[in-house]
Design a protein around this motif. Structure first.
Motif, short mmCIF file in Angstrom:
data_model
loop_
_atom_site.label_atom_id
_atom_site.label_comp_id
_atom_site.label_asym_id
_atom_site.label_seq_id
_atom_site.Cartn_x
_atom_site.Cartn_y
_atom_site.Cartn_z
N PHE A 117 0.82 -1.21 0.00
CA PHE A 117 0.00 0.00 0.00
C PHE A 117 0.85 1.26 0.00
O PHE A 117 0.53 2.24 -0.68
CB PHE A 117 -0.92 0.00 1.23
CG PHE A 117 -1.89 1.16 1.26
CD1 PHE A 117 -3.00 1.17 0.42
CD2 PHE A 117 -1.70 2.21 2.13
CE1 PHE A 117 -3.90 2.23 0.45
CE2 PHE A 117 -2.61 3.28 2.16
CZ PHE A 117 -3.71 3.28 1.32
N HIS A 118 1.94 1.26 0.74
CA HIS A 118 2.77 2.47 0.84
C HIS A 118 3.94 2.47 -0.14
O HIS A 118 4.84 3.29 -0.02
CB HIS A 118 3.23 2.67 2.28
CG HIS A 118 2.11 3.08 3.19
ND1 HIS A 118 1.53 4.32 3.12
CD2 HIS A 118 1.44 2.41 4.16
CE1 HIS A 118 0.55 4.41 4.02
NE2 HIS A 118 0.48 3.25 4.67
N SER A 119 3.92 1.55 -1.09
CA SER A 119 4.90 1.60 -2.16
C SER A 119 4.38 2.54 -3.24
O SER A 119 3.17 2.70 -3.41
CB SER A 119 5.14 0.20 -2.72
OG SER A 119 5.73 -0.60 -1.69
N SER A 120 5.30 3.18 -3.93
CA SER A 120 4.87 4.24 -4.84
C SER A 120 6.00 4.54 -5.81
O SER A 120 6.94 3.76 -5.96
CB SER A 120 4.53 5.48 -4.00
OG SER A 120 4.08 6.53 -4.81
N MET A 121 5.90 5.67 -6.47
CA MET A 121 7.01 6.15 -7.30
C MET A 121 7.31 7.59 -6.94
O MET A 121 6.43 8.34 -6.53
CB MET A 121 6.65 6.07 -8.78
CG MET A 121 6.68 4.63 -9.30
SD MET A 121 6.59 4.56 -11.09
CE MET A 121 8.23 5.13 -11.53
N ASN A 122 8.58 7.95 -7.08
CA ASN A 122 8.93 9.37 -7.09
C ASN A 122 8.85 9.86 -8.52
O ASN A 122 9.31 9.19 -9.45
CB ASN A 122 10.32 9.59 -6.50
CG ASN A 122 10.31 9.52 -4.99
OD1 ASN A 122 9.28 9.76 -4.35
ND2 ASN A 122 11.45 9.18 -4.39
N TYR A 123 8.25 11.02 -8.70
CA TYR A 123 8.02 11.53 -10.06
C TYR A 123 7.80 13.03 -10.02
O TYR A 123 7.56 13.62 -8.95
CB TYR A 123 6.78 10.85 -10.67
CG TYR A 123 5.51 11.15 -9.90
CD1 TYR A 123 5.13 10.36 -8.82
CD2 TYR A 123 4.72 12.26 -10.22
CE1 TYR A 123 4.00 10.66 -8.08
CE2 TYR A 123 3.59 12.56 -9.49
CZ TYR A 123 3.23 11.77 -8.41
OH TYR A 123 2.12 12.07 -7.68
N ARG A 124 7.90 13.62 -11.19
CA ARG A 124 7.48 15.01 -11.41
C ARG A 124 6.53 14.99 -12.60
O ARG A 124 6.91 14.51 -13.67
CB ARG A 124 8.68 15.90 -11.75
CG ARG A 124 9.67 16.13 -10.59
CD ARG A 124 11.02 16.59 -11.11
NE ARG A 124 11.75 15.48 -11.71
CZ ARG A 124 12.71 15.61 -12.63
NH1 ARG A 124 13.06 16.81 -13.06
NH2 ARG A 124 13.31 14.55 -13.12
N SER A 125 5.33 15.49 -12.42
CA SER A 125 4.39 15.49 -13.55
C SER A 125 3.68 16.83 -13.66
O SER A 125 3.58 17.58 -12.68
CB SER A 125 3.37 14.36 -13.41
OG SER A 125 2.45 14.65 -12.38
N VAL A 126 3.23 17.11 -14.86
CA VAL A 126 2.45 18.32 -15.12
C VAL A 126 1.28 17.97 -16.02
O VAL A 126 1.42 17.17 -16.95
CB VAL A 126 3.32 19.41 -15.80
CG1 VAL A 126 2.48 20.43 -16.56
CG2 VAL A 126 4.19 20.12 -14.77
N VAL A 127 0.13 18.53 -15.72
CA VAL A 127 -1.03 18.43 -16.61
C VAL A 127 -1.42 19.84 -17.02
O VAL A 127 -1.60 20.72 -16.17
CB VAL A 127 -2.22 17.72 -15.91
CG1 VAL A 127 -3.44 17.71 -16.82
CG2 VAL A 127 -1.83 16.30 -15.51
N VAL A 128 -1.49 20.05 -18.32
CA VAL A 128 -1.85 21.36 -18.89
C VAL A 128 -3.20 21.22 -19.59
O VAL A 128 -3.41 20.27 -20.35
CB VAL A 128 -0.79 21.82 -19.92
CG1 VAL A 128 -1.30 22.97 -20.77
CG2 VAL A 128 0.51 22.19 -19.22
N HIS A 129 -4.10 22.16 -19.35
CA HIS A 129 -5.35 22.22 -20.09
C HIS A 129 -5.36 23.47 -20.96
O HIS A 129 -4.95 24.54 -20.51
CB HIS A 129 -6.55 22.26 -19.13
CG HIS A 129 -6.68 21.03 -18.31
ND1 HIS A 129 -7.35 19.92 -18.74
CD2 HIS A 129 -6.18 20.72 -17.08
CE1 HIS A 129 -7.28 18.98 -17.81
NE2 HIS A 129 -6.58 19.44 -16.80
N GLY A 130 -5.82 23.32 -22.18
CA GLY A 130 -5.88 24.47 -23.06
C GLY A 130 -6.74 24.17 -24.26
O GLY A 130 -7.44 23.15 -24.32
N THR A 131 -6.70 25.07 -25.20
CA THR A 131 -7.45 24.89 -26.44
C THR A 131 -6.43 24.86 -27.56
O THR A 131 -5.55 25.71 -27.63
CB THR A 131 -8.44 26.06 -26.63
OG1 THR A 131 -9.23 26.18 -25.46
CG2 THR A 131 -9.32 25.83 -27.85
#
Lengths: 219, 219
Positions: free
Chosen positions: B97-111
């Motif tokens: 349950f407490h296993s995971s990943m280290n990451y950097r992410s971005v979500v961009v919304h646009g037209t």
């Protein structure tokens, strides 16, 4: 079951000769990727979220806290798209136009399904855990009830899928080969570094087999 | 311009404390990623396609052959979502349950907007080329007219964006810290390998400065 995925409007690759509908190719790329990019529609707008995934036959599982938008939205049984890409190198052409990347990618189309069955839920959590760190499931305690209850699992059955793979040299404009401009490939490699035990590790606890197996391996 | 992106229904991160709306953080992650995962809606269904991108201020550009579905669809000026993720490590918890990943992410919304202006089109191609291989634009010949005409460029203005970053140790169930189970992080590193000149390289042509600068660098 046929050896290739059938081609329809959803998964037909329109341009180029890099499409591959072979099940073995698609599944190998899905299994090699650490992160899946899951797309769904909210209020008519596209949303793409990175997720950890795992595959069981023709089903891809993703999991997350039940309160996340992705889990709540996909639990409604909506159409979903899951994409993975492995970047293998920079293709340095003799022109900007013929520069590119080497990569392996897969796009899966399916319909999301909330996993309600307790056995399938447990099995999916094992599959996702083992996908990231093979052998880990047997090294740790069983999930607690509160953990199981907090975790939403979504299944996406592969209804249509395609792979795209680019490998090898640049394909340059014929006349550019006569110019003294460098062309080739710069490989990209993702590898696991040495494991770093955390600040609360008890004395004498050694790196487990699952983690030791990763060191130096391609990621 | 404010230092953070405003938060609305599209980019509000629902769960956890890893959300970051800071422009500098969002832009640094966009710039560090080699591949963008672009989502759009076709016939009510989500589609996610991996693309090479580049950023100019608050605009993200992607480019591709004009005949691809992505370019044709986004050229209609539809809503788009662009996501990038950098995987930094496997977080090995003392439980699944407490296993995971280290990451950097971005979500961009646009037209999405089809770039029609010749100057912006040329500039966007330079930006995308330079994003993948800084310095390369000045080393190669100008684009040919036929190449410019064959390449579609889509601009996505950042209307809403969020970053999520996980770094550091696992955060385990308190009671698990007393068990002799290993916990820590296995770093993931993506690096550039030695450049491989192609089979048609003219004798005496040396590796250019742009390519030499990549070698050994983090990807």
């Amino acid at each position: 079951m046929t050896e290739t995925y059938s081609v329809d409007r959803r998964n037909k690759v329109r341009v180029g000769n890099r499409a591959d509908y072979d099940r073995t190719t698609v599944q190998a790329i899905l299994d090699a990727a650490l992160i899946a990019h899951v797309g769904f529609v909210v209020d008519g707008r596209p949303v793409v979220i990175p997720m950890i995934h795992g595959r069981d036959g023709e089903t891809v599982y993703v999991h997350g806290a039940k309160a996340t938008r992705l889990i709540k939205q996909l639990a409604k049984g909506v159409p979903a798209c899951l994409e993975v890409t492995l970047a293998d190198g920079i293709v340095v052409g003799r022109s900007a136009f013929h520069s590119s990347m080497n990569y392996r990618s897969v796009v899966v189309h399916g319909t999301a399904r909330k996993v309600e069955d307790a056995d399938e839920h447990a099995r999916a959590l094992e599959i996702v855990t083992e996908h990231i760190l093979p052998g880990r499931w047997a090294e740790v305690r069983p999930m607690l009830d509160k953990e199981v209850k907090a975790t939403g699992v979504i299944a996406i059955e592969i209804e249509a899928a395609s792979a795209k793979v680019r490998a090898g040299e640049p394909i340059d404009e014929e006349s550019d080969y006569d110019t003294p401009v460098w062309g080739g490939v710069v490989p990209l490699r993702t590898t696991y570094g040495a494991p770093e035990g955390d600040s609360r590790l008890l004395p004498g606890v050694e790196v487990p087999a699952s983690v030791a197996a990763l060191t130096g391996k391609a990621g």
